[in-house]
Design an enzyme around this catalytic site. Structure first.
Site, mmCIF file in Angstrom:
data_model
loop_
_atom_site.group_PDB
_atom_site.id
_atom_site.type_symbol
_atom_site.label_atom_id
_atom_site.label_comp_id
_atom_site.label_asym_id
_atom_site.label_seq_id
_atom_site.Cartn_x
_atom_site.Cartn_y
_atom_site.Cartn_z
ATOM 1 N N ARG A 96 28.465 40.478 54.399
ATOM 2 C CA ARG A 96 28.822 39.748 55.623
ATOM 3 C C ARG A 96 29.678 38.526 55.298
ATOM 4 O O ARG A 96 30.532 38.122 56.094
ATOM 5 C CB ARG A 96 27.553 39.303 56.361
ATOM 6 N N GLU A 120 33.111 39.629 54.808
ATOM 7 C CA GLU A 120 33.667 39.938 56.129
ATOM 8 C C GLU A 120 34.100 38.663 56.848
ATOM 9 O O GLU A 120 35.145 38.628 57.503
ATOM 10 C CB GLU A 120 32.614 40.682 56.946
ATOM 11 N N SER A 161 38.093 22.109 48.079
ATOM 12 C CA SER A 161 37.615 22.351 46.709
ATOM 13 C C SER A 161 36.329 23.175 46.686
ATOM 14 O O SER A 161 35.438 22.967 47.517
ATOM 15 C CB SER A 161 37.368 21.021 46.001
#
Lengths: 145, 145, 145, 145, 145, 145, 145, 145, 145, 145
Positions: free
Chosen positions: A86, A89, A112
């Site tokens: 996930r 995704e 960063s």
């Protein structure tokens, strides 16, 4: 011997002794996020932190030394794991959005991943509790030279 | 014609007319995060939202219809882009930590990337301002059957 | 020790003792689909379920603990296996069809693979018996924010 | 000219004329699942079916001929699309389970993806409606020779 | 223990005892093609066939049971092997030809790799003997529904 | 201009004029297998064969020249096509068998894919007609030096 | 329109007008390293720098605007190019050395590729002139939290 | 036994005995960059250098011989390590710049990665110390023949 | 046991006993090129050659049998090794040239890698000695049928 | 415009005008190997050589300039082409042999692919003519520092 073997020993000991990352973090004296990452082989411990880990997980002196060596970081055990996927995704669907909005606010540069911290919290919600993850990274501008 | 061509037209128009995502989001009436994702071809617009976009970006009627069709989502233009790569690095370095801590708090399941929202803020900091990103996803437990 | 080793021990014991997944599922008290996935290292067992497994497969206490830890899920032993490949082919040939029809019926969102169940049945047929697989997943709509 | 171009023209016409796959399937006289797959370039049409499509989408005679040529099948536009990815995840998490249970019931062989049909239904559910997908494939046994 | 280990033991025994696949096939009572594939871990043996193999290769009872379990099939030890690569080259150069000619003769469908048999013969030839391989697979038509 | 464009023109003309590969092969004066491969851009034509093709497909002089240039061979339009995939599966499941049996009969060497021919036939069968494919390649022994 | 098209136009103009990167850098008023990277689409220009580029390469106003938009960075035209490959080889052969020596000197952290500059010089050498490349990046320490 | 095993033994001994690469380099009598690369399995040692290493790391005679055999070079333990990734990013973002500037100065050819040396230095800087890396490679021109 | 293990034993013995490939080839009675390839697991030995190898490397009878079994060929230990990479680069840069010139001279067909030999020589040169590699393969014409 | 387009124009003109690489090389005044590589976009031409090419292939002034710009080299049109694949196979089967023999003769270093030349000759042979390819590259030793 390498850091990987120490990580496996720590995970094994944690399961066997039914420890939690929250309790381990308290003993180490850092946040649960940093501590878990460190125990999973992603961060370098100070001598003092390593000594605590040695006692918690019953490590040898050599294993304890390895916790203080900078590890090779990154790479996941199963990129196919649904929870971890996930996150890929999210980057795939929202990556260009994140890029656009950071550049709109800050100009050319990056957020960063080194001067970085993370905080994971449960948020109660009548429609189902939520996982809230706060990621905070210093903005680093590209320099002109 | 497909959604991709509409996305390209929107991006081109935004550059040409020096618009900002924040202003566009105000016109659409949603958050800057959702609006940017939608304009970049990741979300489906309502008829009303699409009508606003039509005016903002001078779209044809057919292009406006495409904004209301569910798009094929995901996949980034350049996975090599430094800003976007840092996010893959975060998942690579912290992915197992995130998995461990969510399971410790919630048990087996995932943090949803669908019932999900994101908020990006600048945090002033004397050592250099920070990018703070809050990700919030509903916890979805695995069911036993 | 890790979950993988427990899975291998379970598979080995099943072959040696000529057990069936249907019988194992009856002992565990769940469907044959969930039970098989759990025994193959994809699901987390409750203490009670793990105790049944311990007896069935003659596991040690430490192995029994590992069954109750959330596993790293997914990834198949041989993606080249003909039976398994047919499923990738179904997604490859019918994936866009599935996407179109779910969106036509429900709007933008996904069919959950977490709030999900599966049922596999034999259907007698004079032209050759058929495998019927019912997949049921909750529809999760994309939210606007 | 190739089948791909015809598929793109059909999709474009469907969006422009706000047609639904269900209505298109009624005109073609087949299920919504087969019809959608066919219109998306995965199936071969009969002359009669192609003639219906010609009228629906205002195709040229040459385009109509292409619908009757066996297409190169498979391969998805975006494997990163969240809805489609969930299906790969199902195969990744449950693939070995499906293999074990089919072999336990039928012996060595496969579930056909050719002598195959699919049915997608909405199931009302107070906890959120569900997508139910029934896949039915003939069992094909490996032969000894 | 798994099927792989049994395959390795069979191959080792065959080298050590200087056996040939043709002789082994005679003992098993099937063609040399099916028998070799079975011994290399690609097919499922009956109890009777497994008993013959047990004696031929001096297998334990547990190893003999594994021969009767449906294996994970496919995937080659070295895709770079010149003999095996020539077969990929044949599919690469002639694949579209095979597709066109099967469709021209049979319509839409495939040649089965399950209801399939293979026969390899040497053909004497003054310009150098030839390898003749006959592949025979049932034609499976796509169904309309 | 390149060979690819000529191939596309040939395929387009064949669909438009409802030609068959068998008829085309008769005009060219070679087998249907070689002719189809040649027309799909895998073989080099003689001046006489190219002249026949020029007339059949209404090619320009420059296009006709390209048919006589040795093409870049191989690589398939869709490796995901079910008919073509079955051939990769055959190599994956039976590749080591083919290697073993050819070496058992001939010693170290390969079956040529260059001094090679192919013949595809329909075999009537009451259980469903079969596709029979005969592949014949010269055996080439490895030389010692 | 996108940045890529502007980059192509700049490269084309440079070849046609036989310009050098050194001269272009002088006009832009930055180092030859930063300027070349910027002209090749990797850096963001200020309005003033973009105005110089507009004149040098005869760009339209819209093209000039694109130079001031943060680009998608990275990804090379040909990773197979021998000059560029040598750099991947340096990282492959010396990467672990670089990691060890930076950690030995600085502790855990990285050398920034954002707060970074590069200088390329020719060094005369009787055995053949040398290319000297100085890379300078700020050290960024991992933080504990 | 192979070089890899010797490398692992050297790394293990270095951690256990808390040695530094700088001190090891002094003993070997070469630069810290070359020595570290050699100890990490990328360079070939002379008999004299190997004898020093034997004593430093308590190697067997056979292990000492392996240090004098030319190793298979390259390939990194974790390409996902943030420090190492930054170097791939530098090549990705600046690779075409490096190519352009070397060709502008030297003409067609490459910077050698064989006749090559590297020097890593810390540069004090009030804004944060910097890592300075000097890479020096002989220019090798392409020959015409 | 398999061929791989025999190869590793041979390499280990060669290092330990400080043998050279040239001397080994003399004992085997073949060229240094074929002999090295054979010892590295790429060629099949005759009983007589295997007997020589048995004595040279102190192999068991079973290991000696494995040298006479046709091996799975190809695939390199490190594709990143600089010496080996240069060969891939030669194919990448000159591959199309080789193809064009062989076709111009011979027509459609290939240069055999089976009926093939190789000869590696040092050529003294005041500008630095050269490696001269002669590759000789039989031309195999494509057949028409 | 880029070098690729010039290459395509040259190849097209060569087919149309039935030119040979040997004749083209004579006009350019270099070997057929270097000339073909140069015409296929892999080498940089001098102004004089480019002027000859301009006349031979009827190039514009801008196209002629591109021939004098150092190109991005490498990467093949079809890695699946049988003639080209044989070369990858040679590296795969003989790569470790080449590495061993060069190191045995020269010590640690590589055979240059830059200070390199190639010569392709037909060798008449009663068993079928042979392709003889001589590759000659300067040996470059690794330096110690």
């Amino acid at each position: 011997m390498d850091r990987n073997l120490v990580t496996q020993k720590i995970i094994s000991a944690k399961v066997k002794n039914k420890m939690t990352w929250c309790k381990i973090a308290e003993s180490i004296g850092q946040s649960k996020e940093w501590t878990t990452a460190a125990m999973l082989g992603q961060m370098t411990l100070t001598a003092r932190q390593a000594a605590v880990a040695q006692e918690l997980f019953d490590l040898t002196d050599e294993e304890t030394l390895w916790l203080q060596i900078v590890p090779y970081k990154g790479s996941l055990p199963t990129p196919t794991d649904p929870l971890i996927y996930r996150w890929y995704e999210i980057v795939s669907v929202y990556g260009s959005t994140i890029k656009e909005l950071i550049h709109e606010e800050f100009g050319d540069g990056i957020m960063s991943a080194i001067d970085f911290k993370m905080d994971i919290q449960r948020q109660a919600d009548p429609n189902g509790d939520r996982v809230n993850v706060m990621l905070s990274g210093k903005f680093l501008p590209y320099k002109t030279y």
